[in-house]
Write a protein that holds these residues in place. Structure first.
Motif, short mmCIF file in Angstrom:
data_model
loop_
_atom_site.label_atom_id
_atom_site.label_comp_id
_atom_site.label_asym_id
_atom_site.label_seq_id
_atom_site.Cartn_x
_atom_site.Cartn_y
_atom_site.Cartn_z
N THR A 1 -0.93 1.47 -6.22
CA THR A 1 -2.38 2.10 -5.65
C THR A 1 -3.74 1.87 -6.38
O THR A 1 -4.67 1.42 -5.77
N ASN A 2 -3.61 2.00 -7.72
CA ASN A 2 -4.87 1.89 -8.54
C ASN A 2 -5.38 0.32 -8.35
O ASN A 2 -6.61 -0.11 -8.20
N PRO B 1 0.66 -1.16 0.02
CA PRO B 1 0.20 0.00 -0.03
C PRO B 1 0.90 1.23 -0.06
O PRO B 1 0.17 2.26 -0.20
N GLU C 1 -12.31 -2.67 -4.20
CA GLU C 1 -13.82 -2.46 -4.45
C GLU C 1 -14.30 -3.65 -5.07
O GLU C 1 -15.42 -3.84 -4.74
N VAL D 1 -4.50 3.99 0.20
CA VAL D 1 -5.28 2.88 0.07
C VAL D 1 -6.20 3.14 1.47
O VAL D 1 -6.08 2.33 2.34
N ASN E 1 -6.77 -0.38 -4.60
CA ASN E 1 -8.16 0.18 -4.50
C ASN E 1 -9.20 -0.39 -5.37
O ASN E 1 -10.28 -0.80 -4.74
N LYS F 1 -9.36 2.41 2.32
CA LYS F 1 -10.20 1.20 2.67
C LYS F 1 -9.47 0.20 3.04
O LYS F 1 -10.16 -0.90 3.21
#
Length: 410
Positions: A53-54, A47, A61, A91, A57, A93
């Motif tokens: 990162t993308n 993280p 999701e 990140v 995340n 979440k």
């Protein structure tokens, strides 16, 4: 009775293997396959690393959507408060994480150059755990790097401090593959009896004993009344000589003398997904599966000797400990030898539509088809090898998340 769970680290330790790596969409597929195998947790990345990162995340999701569920997705970072804070900026979440710091005198002197004392290490680790809890972490594992060369009483002190700070597991890292099945049993017994918390086993294969050490360490934890978590990688990939092989660990616990029927695996474990999972990882990493690989090697169920062939034809139990069907093997594999249309980074709409028609995927209109085609092109650019059917289907089903996974911003 306590159980033995799997925390697979293919997407963290496996991708750190020299000369190897995975595209972000391949890491995503690994998470999907591990979920199908009933693995408890996937250590899915870093993280604090920007190019992750993308991907991270988007996968979180997908977890919220139930696509990658119920497997946990956990991030790895150093046991430093600043790393935890950065991780939650990038990140937000993130629910599960493992915090790692070196504990042996060798590492304190040879790696940290004497800058930190044992007390400093404990203080840094507990501050990181407390920070993670403050940011809403639901499950924290604390890693003692080079635990197999760390003083035992100090490891107990370290683990108890982690437990008091709010960690749910203590990870014993045999970072150099230094332990043997005998020493790791004794050491884990000593720790587990004193800290009374779940124990993670992270074993490397430098001496060829990663699977044996992992299973022996897990046995010690369970014998002491604690749940055990074994770190694995698909096909045993990992730094230097690799990590404990996922399928070998599962087979050992299910069928080894003294373990079978006495030690309970996570009830979600699904070996039937092993064959396709291991084949996918072999393709993605570009590393062939050895023909002698337990369970999934080409020769794992092959018999040439007359005595063996005769015996196995009479009763497979004469020369096979487990059935090939249990690993998802047995169905014929069809290889196309005639005309094939393949989608790549320069594909056009007609060839693209032909491929998806063969996969029985319909698009609502031309705009949607061209949107998916563009994503498929980008996926081919990232992977630099043809997409599998599972990858093509993933992109068509989850284009929003696929686009995020394929987006790298330097």
């Amino acid at each position: 009775m306590p159980h033995i769970y799997i925390i697979d680290v293919t997407n963290r330790d496996g991708v750190q293997t020299a000369h190897l790596g995975l595209a972000k969409i391949e890491k995503t597929m690994v998470n999907i396959f591990l979920n199908e195998m009933g693995v408890f947790q996937s250590e899915f990345g870093f993280p604090t690393t920007r190019h992750e990162t993308n991907y991270l995340n988007a996968n979180l999701e997908l977890a919220e959507m139930g696509v990658i569920h119920p497997i946990r997705l956990s991030g790895w970072m150093r046991a430093i408060k600043a790393d935890v804070e950065l991780a939650y900026q990038m990140v937000p979440k993130l629910k599960y994480l493992n915090l790692s710091i070196s504990t042996s005198d060798q590492m304190l002197e040879g790696k940290f150059q004497g800058k930190y004392t044992r007390d400093d290490i404990v203080k840094m680790m507990t501050e990181a755990v407390e920070s993670a809890k403050d940011h809403g972490a639901q499950g924290i594992g604390v890693n003692a790097e080079d635990a197999s060369r760390t003083d035992l009483d100090y490891l107990v002190e370290f683990a108890l401090a982690a437990k008091e700070a709010g960690a749910e597991r203590f990870r014993y890292c045999d970072t150099l593959g230094y332990d043997s099945p005998f020493t790791i049993y004794e050491r884990i017994s000593y720790i587990a009896e004193r800290v009374k918390m779940p124990i993670e086993l992270h074993c490397h294969n430098d001496l060829g004993m990663a699977v044996a050490n992992s299973v022996s360490g897990a046995k010690a934890a369970v014998d002491a009344g604690c749940d055990a978590y074994i770190n694995t990688t698909i096909n045993g990939v990992g730094e230097r000589a690799g990590n404990a092989d996922l399928v070998s660990v599962l087979l050992a616990i299910k069928y080894a003398n003294g373990l079978s029927g006495k030690y309970e695996l996570d009830p979600r474990t699904n070996l039937k997904a092993a064959w396709k999972t291991c084949k996918y990882a072999s393709y993605a990493f570009k590393v062939p599966i050895p023909i002698t690989q337990p369970g999934i090697g080409a020769n794992a169920f092959a018999h040439a000797s007359g005595i063996h062939a005769d015996g196995v034809l009479k009763d497979r139990k004469n020369y096979e400990l487990y059935d090939f069907e249990e690993l998802g093997r047995g169905e014929p594999e069809i290889i196309e030898t005639g005309r094939r249309i393949v989608v790549g980074e320069y594909s056009g709409i007609k060839g693209f539509r032909n491929v998806y028609e063969n996969l029985e995927v319909e698009f609502k209109d031309e705009e949607e088809a061209r949107e998916i085609l563009e994503l498929v092109r980008f996926a081919n650019v990232e992977k630099q090898k043809p997409l599998t059917e599972d990858e093509l289907l993933f992109i068509a089903r989850y284009p929003k998340q696929a686009k995020q996974i394929l987006t790298l911003v330097p």
